[in-house]
Design a protein around this motif. Structure first.
Motif, PDB file in Angstrom:
ATOM      1  N   ARG A  22       0.827  -1.216   0.000  1.00 39.80           N
ATOM      2  CA  ARG A  22       0.000   0.000   0.000  1.00 39.80           C
ATOM      3  C   ARG A  22       0.856   1.259   0.000  1.00 39.80           C
ATOM      4  NH1 ARG A  22      -2.413   1.513   5.577  1.00 39.80           N
ATOM      5  NH2 ARG A  22      -0.167   1.910   5.775  1.00 39.80           N
ATOM      6  N   ASP A  23       1.865   1.297   0.892  1.00 47.23           N
ATOM      7  CA  ASP A  23       2.700   2.492   1.007  1.00 47.23           C
ATOM      8  C   ASP A  23       3.480   2.757  -0.279  1.00 47.23           C
ATOM      9  OD1 ASP A  23       1.763   2.722   3.566  1.00 47.23           O
ATOM     10  OD2 ASP A  23       3.554   1.874   4.519  1.00 47.23           O
ATOM     11  N   LEU A  24       4.033   1.693  -0.880  1.00 53.75           N
ATOM     12  CA  LEU A  24       4.775   1.869  -2.133  1.00 53.75           C
ATOM     13  C   LEU A  24       3.857   2.345  -3.259  1.00 53.75           C
ATOM     14  CD1 LEU A  24       7.125  -1.254  -2.095  1.00 53.75           C
ATOM     15  CD2 LEU A  24       7.851   1.146  -2.139  1.00 53.75           C
ATOM     16  N   ALA A  25       2.661   1.771  -3.325  1.00 52.42           N
ATOM     17  CA  ALA A  25       1.727   2.149  -4.388  1.00 52.42           C
ATOM     18  C   ALA A  25       1.285   3.600  -4.248  1.00 52.42           C
ATOM     19  CB  ALA A  25       0.511   1.229  -4.378  1.00 52.42           C
ATOM     20  N   LEU A  26       1.146   4.069  -3.000  1.00 51.71           N
ATOM     21  CA  LEU A  26       0.691   5.439  -2.770  1.00 51.71           C
ATOM     22  C   LEU A  26       1.791   6.468  -2.985  1.00 51.71           C
ATOM     23  CD1 LEU A  26      -1.563   4.988   0.401  1.00 51.71           C
ATOM     24  CD2 LEU A  26      -2.298   5.403  -1.943  1.00 51.71           C
ATOM     25  N   SER A  29      -8.965  -0.994  -1.624  1.00 50.72           N
ATOM     26  CA  SER A  29      -9.885   0.053  -1.197  1.00 50.72           C
ATOM     27  C   SER A  29      -9.167   1.385  -0.984  1.00 50.72           C
ATOM     28  CB  SER A  29     -10.588  -0.378   0.095  1.00 50.72           C
ATOM     29  OG  SER A  29     -11.437   0.633   0.561  1.00 50.72           O
ATOM     30  N   GLU A  30      -7.993   1.336  -0.364  1.00 50.13           N
ATOM     31  CA  GLU A  30      -7.249   2.575  -0.117  1.00 50.13           C
ATOM     32  C   GLU A  30      -6.707   3.167  -1.415  1.00 50.13           C
ATOM     33  OE1 GLU A  30      -4.752   3.125   3.254  1.00 50.13           O
ATOM     34  OE2 GLU A  30      -5.407   1.243   4.192  1.00 50.13           O
ATOM     35  N   LEU A  31      -6.277   2.302  -2.325  1.00 46.70           N
ATOM     36  CA  LEU A  31      -5.763   2.811  -3.604  1.00 46.70           C
ATOM     37  C   LEU A  31      -6.893   3.442  -4.416  1.00 46.70           C
ATOM     38  CD1 LEU A  31      -3.258   0.034  -4.767  1.00 46.70           C
ATOM     39  CD2 LEU A  31      -2.798   2.171  -3.577  1.00 46.70           C
ATOM     40  N   LYS A  32      -8.077   2.858  -4.366  1.00 47.68           N
ATOM     41  CA  LYS A  32      -9.207   3.428  -5.107  1.00 47.68           C
ATOM     42  C   LYS A  32      -9.533   4.826  -4.588  1.00 47.68           C
ATOM     43  CE  LYS A  32     -14.035   2.694  -6.363  1.00 47.68           C
ATOM     44  NZ  LYS A  32     -15.248   1.844  -6.189  1.00 47.68           N
ATOM     45  N   GLU A  33      -9.405   4.999  -3.272  1.00 45.82           N
ATOM     46  CA  GLU A  33      -9.735   6.290  -2.663  1.00 45.82           C
ATOM     47  C   GLU A  33      -8.661   7.334  -2.910  1.00 45.82           C
ATOM     48  OE1 GLU A  33     -10.545   8.178   1.797  1.00 45.82           O
ATOM     49  OE2 GLU A  33     -10.631   6.006   1.474  1.00 45.82           O
ATOM     50  N   GLN A  34      -7.388   6.924  -2.817  1.00 45.31           N
ATOM     51  CA  GLN A  34      -6.308   7.907  -2.867  1.00 45.31           C
ATOM     52  C   GLN A  34      -5.601   7.996  -4.224  1.00 45.31           C
ATOM     53  OE1 GLN A  34      -3.811   8.169   0.734  1.00 45.31           O
ATOM     54  NE2 GLN A  34      -5.022   6.483   1.605  1.00 45.31           N
ATOM     55  N   ARG A  35      -5.583   6.892  -4.994  1.00 45.89           N
ATOM     56  CA  ARG A  35      -4.952   6.928  -6.314  1.00 45.89           C
ATOM     57  C   ARG A  35      -5.833   6.186  -7.326  1.00 45.89           C
ATOM     58  NH1 ARG A  35       1.192   5.945  -7.443  1.00 45.89           N
ATOM     59  NH2 ARG A  35       0.344   6.752  -9.385  1.00 45.89           N
ATOM     60  N   PRO A  36      -7.007   6.725  -7.605  1.00 47.58           N
ATOM     61  CA  PRO A  36      -7.959   6.024  -8.480  1.00 47.58           C
ATOM     62  C   PRO A  36      -7.467   5.859  -9.910  1.00 47.58           C
ATOM     63  CG  PRO A  36      -8.687   8.268  -8.048  1.00 47.58           C
ATOM     64  CD  PRO A  36      -7.531   8.011  -7.130  1.00 47.58           C
ATOM     65  N   ALA A  91     -13.711  -7.515  -6.002  1.00 52.01           N
ATOM     66  CA  ALA A  91     -12.458  -6.876  -6.424  1.00 52.01           C
ATOM     67  C   ALA A  91     -12.699  -5.878  -7.546  1.00 52.01           C
ATOM     68  CB  ALA A  91     -11.455  -7.938  -6.866  1.00 52.01           C
ATOM     69  N   LEU A  92     -13.490  -6.267  -8.544  1.00 53.75           N
ATOM     70  CA  LEU A  92     -13.753  -5.367  -9.667  1.00 53.75           C
ATOM     71  C   LEU A  92     -14.559  -4.155  -9.227  1.00 53.75           C
ATOM     72  CD1 LEU A  92     -14.519  -8.019 -12.434  1.00 53.75           C
ATOM     73  CD2 LEU A  92     -12.430  -6.680 -12.158  1.00 53.75           C
ATOM     74  N   GLU A  93     -15.528  -4.364  -8.344  1.00 54.30           N
ATOM     75  CA  GLU A  93     -16.321  -3.239  -7.853  1.00 54.30           C
ATOM     76  C   GLU A  93     -15.516  -2.344  -6.915  1.00 54.30           C
ATOM     77  OE1 GLU A  93     -19.826  -4.934  -6.118  1.00 54.30           O
ATOM     78  OE2 GLU A  93     -20.871  -5.060  -8.050  1.00 54.30           O
TER      79      GLU A  93
END
Length: 219
Positions: free
Chosen positions: A38-42, A65-72, A91-93
């Motif tokens: 998560r941290d690396l992706a963000l 979920s966190e990536l969708k919110e912060q890096r959609p 997962a897709l949703e």
């Protein structure tokens, strides 16, 4: 050069994917738990994430979920052993752009990664691999020899593609097996030699050079 983040806690699988992506011209980073993933992706400059679900410290659904919110805008391809419909839909949703179930063939994973990256760059021109009279359209998955369309099976196409991407480099039978047939392959199989024969018949006898004792090369 596109950068791929691999979040996978099985070292054998993450190493297999990383080696395949390197051979295909990508740069990859690997991490084995959900928190660091998560941290690396963000914070990292990645073009796509390959994400497992059953991760230590933080599960893949929470990461997604966190990536969708912060890096959609960051595409996430879920790669997991979970093959039930509910997990796929969830997962897709939750923001994943694709969902693949293990075991998998690297050629299919690579095709899906390229497709998702191209979807993020719709204005990019079609990419072709060319050697002499052989033209491979990577977007349409079409092959032409001297202007005439030639039909290749999915594995024949994957084999031709990996050889052309590594033009001038000798690839061993084991490397070709792992790239095209997957990580659960029989190292004693002669399937590579058989498919090299198919390519020579369809694309020309001089398409692939045999380097005795080492493997095959496209010059």
């Amino acid at each position: 050069m596109k950068r791929i983040l691999i979040v996978e806690d099985e070292g054998r699988i993450s190493s297999f994917i990383a080696k395949g992506l390197k051979a295909a011209g990508f740069t990859s980073n690997v991490t084995g738990d959900g928190l660091s993933g998560r941290d690396l992706a963000l914070t990292g400059d990645f073009d796509l994430v390959v994400l497992d679900i059953g991760l230590p410290l933080l599960d893949g659904f929470s990461v997604l979920s966190e990536l969708k919110e912060q890096r959609p805008e960051l595409p996430v391809l879920v790669l997991t052993a979970r093959d039930n419909t509910d997990d796929t839909i969830y997962a897709l949703e939750s923001g994943a752009v694709d969902y693949m179930v293990k075991p998998f063939r690297f050629g299919e994973l690579l095709a899906r990664i390229r497709l998702r990256l191209k979807e993020n760059q719709p204005e990019a021109p079609a990419t072709e691999l060319v050697r002499g009279d052989v033209h491979i359209d990577l977007l349409r998955r079409q092959v032409r020899v001297a202007g005439k369309e030639v039909e290749l099976s999915a594995r024949e196409l994957s084999l031709a593609e990996i050889l052309l991407h590594n033009r001038g480099q000798v690839l061993s039978r084991e490397q070709l097996l792992s790239h095209v047939w997957g990580y659960d392959f029989d190292p004693g199989s002669n399937v590579v030699d058989v498919y090299i024969g198919y390519l020579r018949k369809k694309l020309g006898s001089d398409f692939v050079t045999t380097v005795r004792g080492f493997g095959y090369r496209v010059d």
